[in-house]
Design a protein around this motif. Structure first.
Motif, mmCIF file in Angstrom:
data_model
loop_
_atom_site.group_PDB
_atom_site.id
_atom_site.type_symbol
_atom_site.label_atom_id
_atom_site.label_comp_id
_atom_site.label_asym_id
_atom_site.label_seq_id
_atom_site.Cartn_x
_atom_site.Cartn_y
_atom_site.Cartn_z
ATOM 1 N N ARG A 34 23.708 1.053 -64.225
ATOM 2 C CA ARG A 34 22.890 1.406 -63.061
ATOM 3 C C ARG A 34 22.291 0.190 -62.336
ATOM 4 N NH1 ARG A 34 23.073 5.399 -66.632
ATOM 5 N NH2 ARG A 34 22.829 7.558 -66.001
ATOM 6 N N ILE A 35 22.519 -0.998 -62.864
ATOM 7 C CA ILE A 35 22.027 -2.209 -62.209
ATOM 8 C C ILE A 35 22.940 -2.489 -61.024
ATOM 9 C CG2 ILE A 35 21.610 -4.684 -62.421
ATOM 10 C CD1 ILE A 35 21.065 -4.176 -65.428
ATOM 11 N N THR A 36 22.369 -2.444 -59.835
ATOM 12 C CA THR A 36 23.175 -2.627 -58.629
ATOM 13 C C THR A 36 22.877 -3.926 -57.889
ATOM 14 O OG1 THR A 36 21.582 -1.386 -57.307
ATOM 15 C CG2 THR A 36 23.388 -0.133 -58.305
ATOM 16 N N GLU A 37 21.836 -4.613 -58.288
ATOM 17 C CA GLU A 37 21.445 -5.859 -57.619
ATOM 18 C C GLU A 37 21.484 -7.011 -58.619
ATOM 19 O OE1 GLU A 37 20.687 -6.086 -54.356
ATOM 20 O OE2 GLU A 37 21.021 -3.932 -54.120
ATOM 21 N N PRO A 38 21.756 -8.219 -58.137
ATOM 22 C CA PRO A 38 21.691 -9.375 -59.031
ATOM 23 C C PRO A 38 20.248 -9.560 -59.535
ATOM 24 C CG PRO A 38 22.342 -10.045 -56.811
ATOM 25 C CD PRO A 38 22.124 -8.566 -56.791
ATOM 26 N N PHE A 39 20.087 -10.139 -60.706
ATOM 27 C CA PHE A 39 18.744 -10.366 -61.238
ATOM 28 C C PHE A 39 18.695 -11.698 -61.965
ATOM 29 C CE2 PHE A 39 21.142 -8.078 -64.406
ATOM 30 C CZ PHE A 39 20.815 -8.696 -65.601
ATOM 31 N N ASP A 40 17.488 -12.246 -62.051
ATOM 32 C CA ASP A 40 17.281 -13.550 -62.674
ATOM 33 C C ASP A 40 16.889 -13.449 -64.141
ATOM 34 O OD1 ASP A 40 17.772 -14.952 -60.280
ATOM 35 O OD2 ASP A 40 15.731 -14.565 -59.625
ATOM 36 N N GLU A 41 16.060 -12.481 -64.473
ATOM 37 C CA GLU A 41 15.527 -12.384 -65.828
ATOM 38 C C GLU A 41 15.484 -10.937 -66.302
ATOM 39 O OE1 GLU A 41 14.556 -14.899 -67.808
ATOM 40 O OE2 GLU A 41 14.817 -16.451 -66.297
ATOM 41 N N ILE A 42 15.549 -10.774 -67.603
ATOM 42 C CA ILE A 42 15.275 -9.494 -68.237
ATOM 43 C C ILE A 42 13.883 -9.631 -68.826
ATOM 44 C CG2 ILE A 42 15.919 -7.931 -70.100
ATOM 45 C CD1 ILE A 42 18.823 -9.087 -69.676
ATOM 46 N N VAL A 43 12.987 -8.716 -68.469
ATOM 47 C CA VAL A 43 11.589 -8.782 -68.904
ATOM 48 C C VAL A 43 11.225 -7.457 -69.554
ATOM 49 C CG1 VAL A 43 9.200 -9.094 -68.135
ATOM 50 C CG2 VAL A 43 11.040 -10.326 -66.978
ATOM 51 N N THR A 44 10.529 -7.537 -70.684
ATOM 52 C CA THR A 44 10.103 -6.331 -71.383
ATOM 53 C C THR A 44 8.680 -6.497 -71.896
ATOM 54 O OG1 THR A 44 10.684 -4.744 -73.114
ATOM 55 C CG2 THR A 44 10.999 -7.058 -73.639
ATOM 56 N N ILE A 45 8.064 -5.386 -72.227
ATOM 57 C CA ILE A 45 6.761 -5.443 -72.871
ATOM 58 C C ILE A 45 6.960 -5.588 -74.374
ATOM 59 C CG2 ILE A 45 5.541 -4.173 -71.082
ATOM 60 C CD1 ILE A 45 5.767 -1.681 -72.857
ATOM 61 N N GLU A 46 5.897 -6.010 -75.036
ATOM 62 C CA GLU A 46 5.944 -6.239 -76.483
ATOM 63 C C GLU A 46 6.363 -4.989 -77.246
ATOM 64 O OE1 GLU A 46 3.131 -8.442 -79.747
ATOM 65 O OE2 GLU A 46 2.190 -7.508 -78.032
ATOM 66 N N SER A 47 7.074 -5.167 -78.254
ATOM 67 C CA SER A 47 7.559 -4.272 -79.300
ATOM 68 C C SER A 47 8.552 -3.210 -78.844
ATOM 69 C CB SER A 47 6.421 -3.670 -80.122
ATOM 70 O OG SER A 47 5.708 -2.700 -79.420
ATOM 71 N N LYS A 48 8.141 -2.130 -78.243
ATOM 72 C CA LYS A 48 9.076 -1.018 -78.026
ATOM 73 C C LYS A 48 10.242 -1.359 -77.106
ATOM 74 C CE LYS A 48 6.183 2.749 -79.341
ATOM 75 N NZ LYS A 48 5.932 4.141 -79.217
ATOM 76 N N GLY A 49 10.067 -2.254 -76.161
ATOM 77 C CA GLY A 49 11.153 -2.589 -75.244
ATOM 78 C C GLY A 49 12.069 -3.697 -75.737
ATOM 79 N N ILE A 50 11.693 -4.363 -76.815
ATOM 80 C CA ILE A 50 12.453 -5.516 -77.279
ATOM 81 C C ILE A 50 13.889 -5.164 -77.674
ATOM 82 C CG2 ILE A 50 12.586 -7.316 -79.057
ATOM 83 C CD1 ILE A 50 9.509 -7.521 -78.860
ATOM 84 N N THR A 60 24.930 -8.237 -70.591
ATOM 85 C CA THR A 60 24.976 -8.987 -69.327
ATOM 86 C C THR A 60 25.172 -10.487 -69.546
ATOM 87 O OG1 THR A 60 22.556 -9.151 -69.252
ATOM 88 C CG2 THR A 60 23.581 -7.270 -68.117
ATOM 89 N N HIS A 61 25.430 -10.882 -70.791
ATOM 90 C CA HIS A 61 25.696 -12.278 -71.142
ATOM 91 C C HIS A 61 24.546 -13.202 -70.762
ATOM 92 C CE1 HIS A 61 29.680 -10.903 -72.116
ATOM 93 N NE2 HIS A 61 29.768 -10.372 -70.923
ATOM 94 N N ARG A 62 23.331 -12.741 -71.001
ATOM 95 C CA ARG A 62 22.133 -13.564 -70.766
ATOM 96 C C ARG A 62 21.718 -14.188 -72.091
ATOM 97 N NH1 ARG A 62 20.396 -13.226 -65.282
ATOM 98 N NH2 ARG A 62 21.994 -11.880 -64.423
ATOM 99 N N LYS A 63 21.388 -15.457 -72.060
ATOM 100 C CA LYS A 63 21.005 -16.160 -73.278
ATOM 101 C C LYS A 63 19.614 -15.747 -73.755
ATOM 102 C CE LYS A 63 20.610 -20.815 -75.148
ATOM 103 N NZ LYS A 63 20.706 -22.241 -74.877
#
Length: 83
Positions: A34-50, A60-63
């Motif tokens: 569902r990602i339709t736009e380019p993005f720079d970073e993946i960001v999440t909140i602590e614990s449950k989203g990790i 997405t081959h992000r380091k």
């Protein structure tokens, strides 16, 4: 989702992704579709989203990905902090 009582009058539907690698992998694959736009970073909140951020990073081959926390931890070398 199981309904978990948190008081005598309140209950919540509880969904915990931690430890469920199959669900995290499946959810991440569906979200990446569902990602339709380019993005720079993946960001999440602590614990449950990790787990989800980690799986999305792999697909997405992000380091790296960024985890937002309530406070700095002793093991963090150079945390960025805002009030």
């Amino acid at each position: 989702m199981p309904i978990i009582p948190i008081s005598s009058t309140v209950a919540i539907a509880s969904f915990v992704l931690l430890g469920d690698t199959e669900m995290a992998s499946y959810a991440a694959a569906e979200l990446v579709k569902r990602i339709t736009e380019p993005f720079d970073e993946i960001v999440t909140i602590e614990s449950k989203g990790i787990p989800l951020a980690e799986e999305i990073s792999k697909i997405t081959h992000r380091k790296n990905y960024v985890v937002l926390r309530k406070s700095a931890k002793g093991y963090m070398a150079h945390p960025i902090s805002v009030r």
